[in-house]
Design an enzyme around this catalytic site. Sequence first.
Site, mmCIF file in Angstrom:
data_model
loop_
_atom_site.group_PDB
_atom_site.id
_atom_site.type_symbol
_atom_site.label_atom_id
_atom_site.label_comp_id
_atom_site.label_asym_id
_atom_site.label_seq_id
_atom_site.Cartn_x
_atom_site.Cartn_y
_atom_site.Cartn_z
ATOM 1 N N HIS A 1 -7.950 -5.411 11.612
ATOM 2 C CA HIS A 1 -6.760 -5.550 10.781
ATOM 3 C C HIS A 1 -5.900 -4.511 11.259
ATOM 4 O O HIS A 1 -4.747 -4.523 11.572
ATOM 5 C CB HIS A 1 -7.059 -5.324 9.376
ATOM 6 C CG HIS A 1 -7.707 -6.824 8.705
ATOM 7 N ND1 HIS A 1 -6.995 -7.369 7.951
ATOM 8 C CD2 HIS A 1 -8.914 -7.297 8.909
ATOM 9 C CE1 HIS A 1 -7.826 -8.607 7.435
ATOM 10 N NE2 HIS A 1 -9.201 -8.225 7.954
ATOM 11 N N ASP B 1 -0.340 -6.266 5.602
ATOM 12 C CA ASP B 1 -1.554 -7.102 5.742
ATOM 13 C C ASP B 1 -1.528 -8.404 4.544
ATOM 14 O O ASP B 1 -1.100 -8.371 3.646
ATOM 15 C CB ASP B 1 -2.760 -6.448 5.548
ATOM 16 C CG ASP B 1 -4.230 -7.091 5.966
ATOM 17 O OD1 ASP B 1 -4.500 -6.785 7.109
ATOM 18 O OD2 ASP B 1 -4.593 -7.749 5.052
#
Length: 477
Positions: A16, A116
């Site tokens: 991520h 995110d």
Amino acid sequence: MATPTVVLLPVWGAGHLMSMLDAGKRLLARSRGALSLTVLVMQAPAENYRSEVAGHIRREEASGLDIRFHHLPTVELPTDYVGIEEFISRFVQLHAPHVKAAISGLACPVAALVVDFFATTLFDVSRELAVPAYVYFTASAAAYALFLRLPALQEEVTCEFEELDGMVDVPGLPPVPPSSLPSPLMDKKNPNYTWFVYHGRRFMEANGVMINTAAALEQSVLAAIADGRCTPGIPAPTVYPVGPVISFNPPAEQGGHECLRWLDTQPPASVVLLCFGSGGFSTAPQAHEIAHGLERSGHRFLWVLRGPPAAGAQQPADANLEELLPEGFLERTKGKGLVWPTKAPQKEILAHAAVGGFVTHGGWNSVLESLWFGVPMVPWPLYAEQHFNAFTLVAYMGVAVAMEVDRKRKNFVRASDLERAVVALMGDSDEGRKAREKATEMKAACRSAVEEGGSSYSALGSLAEEMIKGVNQRSPH
């Protein structure tokens, strides 16, 4: 006026964090100096992640690019969570006051907040501060389409998905078998499922969504999202396919890694790589099945084998080959196979001419790396959305050969099933030939997407323009 900044809020996992940072750097380049980057860093909940994140930050700070890192205060960790999806979502939510304070305290105009996909709770902060909010989606466009579809599916499918007689409809994809849905969707009573539905709803509030994919890889899915077929009656936010976003670090070793030196001695496209990401490991019974399957396949192999995590640890341990492998296996396969018992440089291995196939857990970053180098796959999904990725790789993209994985037995694979899949992938079968041809096609598509004038290059340019235009309109003149 000080250079407007784009604020990134990544989650700490390498798949991520690095992906969002690299996408941010590409956005920076496309803005031609009109934007800077500010990265809000949440303290990772485990020590091994903290040292990894610190290493990434050191490298970025030394790069000379216009990137600033702002470390957020620590929060108390949630303890009563069921799974990782719930943990991350709640952990991020606890940072909301710190994120608000950090953004309010910046000395320059804020062009956008990019979060995110587990961090949609922070849309509340962006709304309070009147800052446009974007999502950075590290998985596939197909997974994003499923997320968008989920709130409606929740109403349509009243039983557990496993009990469903038919298939699941995700616009742009072939009908999806319920057994191929992501792990968090397999139990509707589980908080992880509830969080997936929550994020699926909140994505609709975003000003736009950056997805780590290329337009040519998932054309029909991206068209379905753009046409509003995943969200009937409500147009979905604009999608910016900006990938493949892949980090390439300079090689750290003089003379190359031992795995690469071994590959130098193998014929072109003759070796199948087995590697299962940062969280994948094998127990002795599973390692025995893999060993027997590889040996019987007769094909050359490079097997990155990790053992179960040590007591109290979260990450796999380096493998004890004596404990995990059948007696005599290493001697019998010497020269033809290499078992590597610790982390290995996956990207560099996939780039090597000797590698002709990849048995992978099917995490999206690994999938993109494989496609970047034109290597066809055998998916062996383990967790998260990997069962769904496996389905899309085989049934939608056509870049992989399917393998029987027993989901009810913790994704156990029998030797005979691995042998069949490796032989099909690496041999003369129609299945393998088609996967190889399609992977070669996708390699070209990936590379042209990120070149000047390519689809991802253009999408980043449009996004940078939109952010610059928005901040100029909001700034007092």
